[in-house]
Design a protein around this motif. Structure first.
Motif: not given
Length: 440
Positions: A141-144, A160-171, A186-189
């Protein structure tokens, strides 16, 4: 070898799916609606950055003064039930001008610029779809809002600043947190446009693609380590490592040691020119009751400065985990050495919970830009620069009652430099009032 999108995601997926704890979290999902949450944040920010008194110019372009009110609404759904869960994240942001600065409008990065001034009101929205298997989550999405040593979108203005793309997290493994991303915009603040480029903040050059992979492992309650790598296409490849150790001396005393190191090399078309920089810092902190005393040393080994993320021209985000990065300057000039003294006080020990006080003094010396390529975008450092910064920070968070969690924070910083080739002497005041509210 470049950190391509396929390689980044393959590394993280391989690490995530190698865990025996399959289905640990997704199996507990109560549902898309049932696990949803809606939060609200109101932030009032006054920003006054005064360098004119020290430059001799009464209307210096570095004099920055703005005041605004920000609002943020975040909705995160739960996950559908089953082996693979699906959900959405939605965000809405608004920034309202309270004072444009009486002649300084558009200079502080607090408000959204428009022509020669700033908008009276600006708003934006974003969203992401997400899926989860076990304790591994993928968002698009575009609010990462990733926040780590090589890509940290700041939340230091109204929104906040945000970014567009794919983001994978794992625990999947206890104590091990992994993440990877392929980001394309990107979207700046201080922007409402989510299609901007990523910037090398000090070089002022941009790229449309950033990849990173890394994670943190808590070996035990006292020791943790981190390792990250990133690629800002056609600008640099950057690698980061950290070790953090706390030695308990008693129930009320401890020693903490924190070591950070970055290695940055130019990449691809070398839009920021030649880069060959190693930057590191070491901090030692002693805590006794309400008091923490910290001594820091930081060093830049290279003929260019240590550079990091911007999400727009002239803005600086938080992808610098070096000990002496401060409110006004980062002490990151070519070949610079710096040391710092820090003091923190938690007034809860004296019957005033929620009240904290922070102070620090940092001095940087031996900045040497004499070996810089004159065509480099970093060719604005002198030989033998030295400077210092002093910061004071007071914050109070209401602990109970109708205004619970309301916070008031006052930050004051003073910077003085021997010459003004790479920076200027300045004083800055920030007053931040925040009220968070959780609907459900």
């Amino acid at each position: 070898m470049p950190l391509s999108r396929n390689r980044v995601l393959a590394l993280a997926i391989a690490a995530a799916t190698g865990s025996p704890l399959v289905m640990a979290n997704q199996a507990d999902s109560k549902g898309f609606i049932e696990d949803g949450h809606l939060t609200f944040l109101a932030r009032n920010l006054f920003w006054d950055h005064n360098s004119s008194a020290h430059s001799g110019d009464p209307v210096n372009r570095s004099d920055k003064r703005e005041w605004g009110q920000g609002f943020r609404l975040d909705y995160g759904s739960g996950y559908t039930q089953g082996t693979v869960g699906f959900g959405i994240d939605l965000s809405a942001y608004a920034a309202i001008k309270l004072d444009g600065g009486r002649g300084y409008s558009g200079t502080a990065g607090v408000l959204v610029p428009e022509g020669d001034g700033t908008r009276d009101e600006a708003s934006s929205a974003g969203g992401a779809v997400k899926m989860r298997i076990s304790s591994t989550e993928l968002k698009y999405g575009n609010n990462l809002r990733p926040y780590n040593p090589v890509f940290a979108a700041a939340d230091a203005r109204l929104v906040p600043g945000t970014a567009t793309g794919l983001w994978l997290t794992s625990s999947e493994l206890e104590g091990l947190d992994l993440e990877a991303a392929h980001l394309t915009a990107a979207k700046d603040f201080n922007s409402t446009n989510s299609d901007d480029d990523f910037f090398a903040a000090y070089a002022g050059v941009s790229t449309d693609t950033v990849d990173f992979v890394g994670g943190n492992y808590a070996i035990n309650d006292q020791l943790s380590v981190s390792l990250y790598g990133s690629e800002y296409k056609d600008i640099w490849r950057q690698y980061y490592a950290n070790a953090n150790y706390t030695w308990p001396l008693s129930d009320t005393q401890s020693l903490n040691f924190d070591f950070n190191i970055y290695r940055t090399d130019d990449e691809g078309r070398k839009l920021a020119g030649e880069i060959d920089v190693t930057a590191w810092s070491l901090a030692a902190a002693y805590t006794i009751g309400a008091h923490t005393f910290k001594l820091t040393h930081q060093q830049i080994d290279g003929d260019q400065p240590f550079d990091y993320l911007g999400l727009g021209p002239g803005t600086f985000h938080d992808s610098i985990y070096l000990a002496n990065s401060s409110q006004l300057v980062d002490f990151n000039g070519p070949n610079e050495k710096s040391w710092g003294l820090f003091y923190n006080l938690d007034m809860a020990e004296f019957g005033v919970p929620g009240l904290t006080f922070h102070a620090r003094y940092i001095r940087g010396t031996d900045v040497d830009g004499s070996k810089m390529d004159p065509n480099s975008p970093y060719a604005y450092y002198a030989d033998g620069e030295d400077h210092w910064e002093r910061d004071i920070d007071v914050k109070y968070v209401v602990q109970a009652g109708p205004a619970k969690d309301l916070s008031v924070r006052l930050r004051h910083a003073t910077h003085r430099i021997g010459n003004d080739k790479s920076d200027v002497s300045a004083d800055q005041i920030r007053l931040i009032i925040e009220y968070p509210y959780e609907f459900f």
